[in-house]
Write a protein that holds these residues in place. Structure first.
Motif, PDB file in Angstrom:
ATOM      1  N   ASN A 116      19.196  -6.430  -0.710  1.00  0.00           N
ATOM      2  CA  ASN A 116      20.230  -6.566   0.318  1.00  0.00           C
ATOM      3  C   ASN A 116      19.742  -7.359   1.529  1.00  0.00           C
ATOM      4  OD1 ASN A 116      22.965  -4.842   0.003  1.00  0.00           O
ATOM      5  ND2 ASN A 116      21.325  -3.865  -1.179  1.00  0.00           N
ATOM      6  N   GLY A 117      18.589  -8.012   1.390  1.00  0.00           N
ATOM      7  CA  GLY A 117      18.103  -8.903   2.437  1.00  0.00           C
ATOM      8  C   GLY A 117      17.439  -8.216   3.603  1.00  0.00           C
ATOM      9  N   MET A 118      16.944  -6.984   3.389  1.00  0.00           N
ATOM     10  CA  MET A 118      16.284  -6.245   4.456  1.00  0.00           C
ATOM     11  C   MET A 118      14.862  -5.880   4.050  1.00  0.00           C
ATOM     12  SD  MET A 118      19.429  -3.702   5.611  1.00  0.00           S
ATOM     13  CE  MET A 118      19.833  -3.210   3.929  1.00  0.00           C
ATOM     14  N   LYS A 119      14.075  -5.449   5.019  1.00  0.00           N
ATOM     15  CA  LYS A 119      12.742  -4.921   4.772  1.00  0.00           C
ATOM     16  C   LYS A 119      12.767  -3.405   4.918  1.00  0.00           C
ATOM     17  CE  LYS A 119      10.257  -9.099   6.133  1.00  0.00           C
ATOM     18  NZ  LYS A 119       9.226  -9.679   7.021  1.00  0.00           N
ATOM     19  N   CYS A 120      11.747  -2.758   4.366  1.00  0.00           N
ATOM     20  CA  CYS A 120      11.660  -1.299   4.402  1.00  0.00           C
ATOM     21  C   CYS A 120      10.332  -0.876   5.016  1.00  0.00           C
ATOM     22  CB  CYS A 120      11.776  -0.741   2.986  1.00  0.00           C
ATOM     23  SG  CYS A 120      11.523   1.056   2.882  1.00  0.00           S
ATOM     24  N   ILE A 121      10.392  -0.033   6.045  1.00  0.00           N
ATOM     25  CA  ILE A 121       9.179   0.591   6.574  1.00  0.00           C
ATOM     26  C   ILE A 121       9.318   2.100   6.445  1.00  0.00           C
ATOM     27  CG2 ILE A 121       8.763  -1.333   8.158  1.00  0.00           C
ATOM     28  CD1 ILE A 121       9.663   0.391  10.466  1.00  0.00           C
ATOM     29  N   ILE A 122       8.196   2.770   6.254  1.00  0.00           N
ATOM     30  CA  ILE A 122       8.208   4.226   6.109  1.00  0.00           C
ATOM     31  C   ILE A 122       7.381   4.858   7.215  1.00  0.00           C
ATOM     32  CG2 ILE A 122       8.608   4.161   3.621  1.00  0.00           C
ATOM     33  CD1 ILE A 122       5.611   4.862   3.249  1.00  0.00           C
ATOM     34  N   ASP A 123       7.641   6.128   7.461  1.00  0.00           N
ATOM     35  CA  ASP A 123       6.923   6.885   8.473  1.00  0.00           C
ATOM     36  C   ASP A 123       5.518   7.233   7.986  1.00  0.00           C
ATOM     37  OD1 ASP A 123       7.075   8.095  11.082  1.00  0.00           O
ATOM     38  OD2 ASP A 123       9.141   8.622  10.621  1.00  0.00           O
ATOM     39  N   ALA A 167       2.104   0.097   0.298  1.00  0.00           N
ATOM     40  CA  ALA A 167       2.394  -1.314   0.558  1.00  0.00           C
ATOM     41  C   ALA A 167       2.225  -2.170  -0.693  1.00  0.00           C
ATOM     42  CB  ALA A 167       1.478  -1.838   1.664  1.00  0.00           C
ATOM     43  N   GLY A 168       1.326  -1.757  -1.580  1.00  0.00           N
ATOM     44  CA  GLY A 168       1.065  -2.526  -2.783  1.00  0.00           C
ATOM     45  C   GLY A 168       1.930  -2.123  -3.949  1.00  0.00           C
ATOM     46  N   GLU A 169       1.769  -0.894  -4.416  1.00  0.00           N
ATOM     47  CA  GLU A 169       2.499  -0.447  -5.606  1.00  0.00           C
ATOM     48  C   GLU A 169       4.000  -0.323  -5.362  1.00  0.00           C
ATOM     49  OE1 GLU A 169       0.841   3.065  -7.390  1.00  0.00           O
ATOM     50  OE2 GLU A 169      -1.204   2.480  -6.826  1.00  0.00           O
ATOM     51  N   TYR A 170       4.386   0.122  -4.173  1.00  0.00           N
ATOM     52  CA  TYR A 170       5.806   0.361  -3.888  1.00  0.00           C
ATOM     53  C   TYR A 170       6.442  -0.750  -3.046  1.00  0.00           C
ATOM     54  CZ  TYR A 170       5.259   5.046  -5.800  1.00  0.00           C
ATOM     55  OH  TYR A 170       5.020   6.108  -6.651  1.00  0.00           O
ATOM     56  N   GLN A 171       5.630  -1.707  -2.618  1.00  0.00           N
ATOM     57  CA  GLN A 171       6.127  -2.872  -1.875  1.00  0.00           C
ATOM     58  C   GLN A 171       6.838  -2.504  -0.573  1.00  0.00           C
ATOM     59  OE1 GLN A 171       5.657  -6.440  -2.589  1.00  0.00           O
ATOM     60  NE2 GLN A 171       3.991  -5.221  -3.457  1.00  0.00           N
ATOM     61  N   GLY A 227       1.792  -9.643   6.083  1.00  0.00           N
ATOM     62  CA  GLY A 227       2.965  -9.617   6.946  1.00  0.00           C
ATOM     63  C   GLY A 227       3.577  -8.254   7.141  1.00  0.00           C
ATOM     64  N   CYS A 228       2.865  -7.188   6.758  1.00  0.00           N
ATOM     65  CA  CYS A 228       3.397  -5.839   6.997  1.00  0.00           C
ATOM     66  C   CYS A 228       3.675  -5.640   8.488  1.00  0.00           C
ATOM     67  CB  CYS A 228       2.416  -4.781   6.503  1.00  0.00           C
ATOM     68  SG  CYS A 228       2.781  -4.195   4.836  1.00  0.00           S
ATOM     69  N   ILE A 229       4.709  -4.861   8.780  1.00  0.00           N
ATOM     70  CA  ILE A 229       5.141  -4.591  10.148  1.00  0.00           C
ATOM     71  C   ILE A 229       4.546  -3.258  10.602  1.00  0.00           C
ATOM     72  CG2 ILE A 229       7.145  -4.164  11.632  1.00  0.00           C
ATOM     73  CD1 ILE A 229       8.741  -5.789   9.422  1.00  0.00           C
ATOM     74  N   TRP A 230       3.997  -3.250  11.812  1.00  0.00           N
ATOM     75  CA  TRP A 230       3.367  -2.039  12.349  1.00  0.00           C
ATOM     76  C   TRP A 230       4.074  -1.633  13.642  1.00  0.00           C
ATOM     77  CZ3 TRP A 230      -0.645   0.541   9.876  1.00  0.00           C
ATOM     78  CH2 TRP A 230      -1.168  -0.109   8.731  1.00  0.00           C
ATOM     79  N   LEU A 231       4.738  -0.491  13.579  1.00  0.00           N
ATOM     80  CA  LEU A 231       5.491   0.064  14.709  1.00  0.00           C
ATOM     81  C   LEU A 231       4.818   1.354  15.166  1.00  0.00           C
ATOM     82  CD1 LEU A 231       7.943   0.651  16.584  1.00  0.00           C
ATOM     83  CD2 LEU A 231       9.165   1.490  14.556  1.00  0.00           C
ATOM     84  N   ALA A 232       4.412   1.388  16.412  1.00  0.00           N
ATOM     85  CA  ALA A 232       3.719   2.560  16.962  1.00  0.00           C
ATOM     86  C   ALA A 232       4.675   3.416  17.770  1.00  0.00           C
ATOM     87  CB  ALA A 232       2.558   2.125  17.854  1.00  0.00           C
ATOM     88  N   GLU A 233       4.732   4.707  17.423  1.00  0.00           N
ATOM     89  CA  GLU A 233       5.379   5.647  18.339  1.00  0.00           C
ATOM     90  C   GLU A 233       4.370   5.950  19.441  1.00  0.00           C
ATOM     91  OE1 GLU A 233       7.436  10.070  18.675  1.00  0.00           O
ATOM     92  OE2 GLU A 233       5.596   9.761  17.528  1.00  0.00           O
ATOM     93  N   THR A 234       4.443   5.154  20.511  1.00  0.00           N
ATOM     94  CA  THR A 234       3.619   5.456  21.670  1.00  0.00           C
ATOM     95  C   THR A 234       4.277   6.582  22.455  1.00  0.00           C
ATOM     96  OG1 THR A 234       4.677   3.479  22.611  1.00  0.00           O
ATOM     97  CG2 THR A 234       2.387   3.275  21.911  1.00  0.00           C
ATOM     98  N   VAL A 235       3.611   7.056  23.488  1.00  0.00           N
ATOM     99  CA  VAL A 235       4.042   8.298  24.131  1.00  0.00           C
ATOM    100  C   VAL A 235       4.255   8.101  25.625  1.00  0.00           C
ATOM    101  CG1 VAL A 235       2.938   9.736  22.386  1.00  0.00           C
ATOM    102  CG2 VAL A 235       1.627   9.051  24.411  1.00  0.00           C
ATOM    103  N   GLU A 236       4.867   9.102  26.241  1.00  0.00           N
ATOM    104  CA  GLU A 236       5.184   9.058  27.656  1.00  0.00           C
ATOM    105  C   GLU A 236       3.904   9.082  28.504  1.00  0.00           C
ATOM    106  OE1 GLU A 236       6.193  11.241  25.463  1.00  0.00           O
ATOM    107  OE2 GLU A 236       8.386  11.311  25.393  1.00  0.00           O
TER     108      GLU A 236
END
Length: 438
Positions: free
Chosen positions: A95-102, A162-166, A196-205
């Motif tokens: 569907n033209g999107m990327k997937c990131i997991i927690d 990232a490898g087996e499940y893309q 090109g994996c995307i890395w999103l950090a839950e930073t804190v207050e």
């Protein structure tokens, strides 16, 4: 900032899905069937909240917190099988999107696979028992990254997804409580199997950083986190946003805080821009006036940084689903899909990802934003600009914009194609959000 982070990521939109409460079924397959609708909203990346099995020991609620994980290398059987998950990732790509997991790497459930097989990977209290250093997280036990065998296990796990499940990237829970050196090593290793994996950090207050450090618990700042991550949460200013909504801070204080980000972070910094997420109150609950909610939503998209939409936000859901039980999203609220779709097109077609931004707080709770494209140009010349005017309380009136050097003329509001006139350095504000280019 991660040296190879692209500024183009700033103009992407992430859609966050909590599989358990997304549908009555609460399955991967139910999410898969709805992907065309999610994509049509204007979504580039789907973030799946934790997909792993939840612990049973010390469980919160009837089903447990998705952030008390029992096995990092398995999927939650409530949601489906590993093959179902693989089909979902494939469908996201189709569907033209990327997937990131927690990724929840600060702690596990007390009955986790790692706790049973490798107790040496964990923090232990003086009496030798498992424990955690954040009191109200009593359903989890902390990992100890002074054990370098733990590093290998965790990195190998990331490489598996990232490898087996893309999987295309990771949203990393309370990332500042895990050593930045680990995240840097993990990023480098994952890049080998999925560039090109995307890395999103839950930073804190800021208050949470100070609290941890005062109790001897290492906690990284946003500036430190940017060494390894592409995107970090905007929790450095979210408290001011909330205080403005509740009346304890002025709009200028919020604008000043956003402006400060422009000079304290690297040139290619990327902040996650959200009005709500699974840990916060719903925007429609906090902002009851419909005009004001539309203005805040438009401002969210106008800001510099990746946008986050939390599932249900597009239907103005005002109930924040619980994390520990079945609490299915209500999809019966006002549908603002057309607004989100138009704002998405504006981001992609009219707002340069490589820009500077400055906010100005005006009378009658009006916020004026100016995005200026960064490009080589002769001295004294101004680059292409986008102007955003957001009446955050839905108020109307005449706004003096001459200080912002907006030439008199008639412009098109990119949100709804209506005409906007600037005359004698003034513009009439209707209470609805306005974005136009100069």
């Amino acid at each position: 900032m991660a040296y190879n982070t692209s500024k183009e990521l700033r103009n992407d939109v992430i859609y966050s899905v909590f599989v358990r409460n997304y549908s009555e079924e609460g399955t991967f397959d139910a999410v898969r069937r709805d992907l065309p609708r999610i994509r049509a909203l204007g979504t580039d990346i789907i973030w799946l909240m934790p997909i792993h099995p939840c612990g049973v020991k010390n469980r919160k609620g009837s089903l447990g917190s998705p952030y008390a994980i029992r096995d990092y290398r398995a999927v939650n059987p409530e949601f489906g099988t590993a093959e179902d998950f693989r089909h979902l990732v494939d469908a996201i790509h189709d569907n033209g999107m990327k997937c990131i997991i927690d990724v929840v790497y600060n702690h596990t459930s007390p009955d986790s696979v790692l706790a049973k097989e490798h107790p040496e990977y964990f923090y232990h209290k003086p009496d030798g028992s498992f424990g955690n250093r954040i009191g109200d997280w009593w359903d989890v036990i902390d990992l100890d990254y002074s054990c370098h065998d733990l590093w290998k296990y965790q990195i190998d796990t990331l490489k598996m997804w990232a490898g087996e499940y893309q999987v295309d990237g990771f949203r990393c829970d309370v990332a500042p409580l895990v050593p930045v050196a680990f995240w840097k090593a993990a990023r480098e290793a994952v890049e080998e199997v999925h560039p090109g994996c995307i890395w999103l950090a839950e930073t804190v207050e800021p208050e949470f950083i100070s609290f941890n450090r005062s109790h001897g618990i290492p906690c990284a700042s946003d500036s430190e986190i940017f060494q390894a991550f592409d995107i970090s949460y905007a929790y450095d200013i979210h408290g001011i946003f909330y205080d403005y909504l509740t009346g304890s801070k002025r709009l200028k204080e919020y604008a000043d805080a956003v402006n400060l980000q422009e000079c304290i972070y690297p040139d290619n910094y990327d902040k996650l821009r959200f009005l709500e997420n699974h840990d916060q109150l719903r925007a429609a609950y906090m902002i009851r006036d419909t005009k004001a909610l539309r203005s805040w939503t438009a401002f969210q998209y106008f800001q510099k940084g990746t946008v986050l939409i939390y599932n249900g936000q597009e239907r103005c859901a005002d109930h924040t689903p619980g994390l520990f039980d079945r609490d299915t999203i209500s999809w019966k609220g006002e549908d603002i899909t057309p607004l989100l779709q138009r704002l998405y097109r504006i981001r992609k077609e009219d707002l340069s990802a490589d820009c500077s931004i400055c906010l100005h707080a005006e009378d009658r709770e009006i916020l004026v934003g100016i995005r200026t494209e960064n490009a080589d140009r002769p001295a004294g010349e101004t680059g292409k600009r986008a102007i955003g005017i957001f009446s955050l309380r839905g108020e109307t009136g005449l706004l003096f914009v001459k200080p912002y050097e907006i030439p008199d003329g008639v412009y098109t509001n990119l949100i709804d194609d209506t005409k906007v006139e600037v005359s004698m350095g003034r513009i009439s504000v209707s209470g609805e959000p306005v974005i136009f280019t100069v």
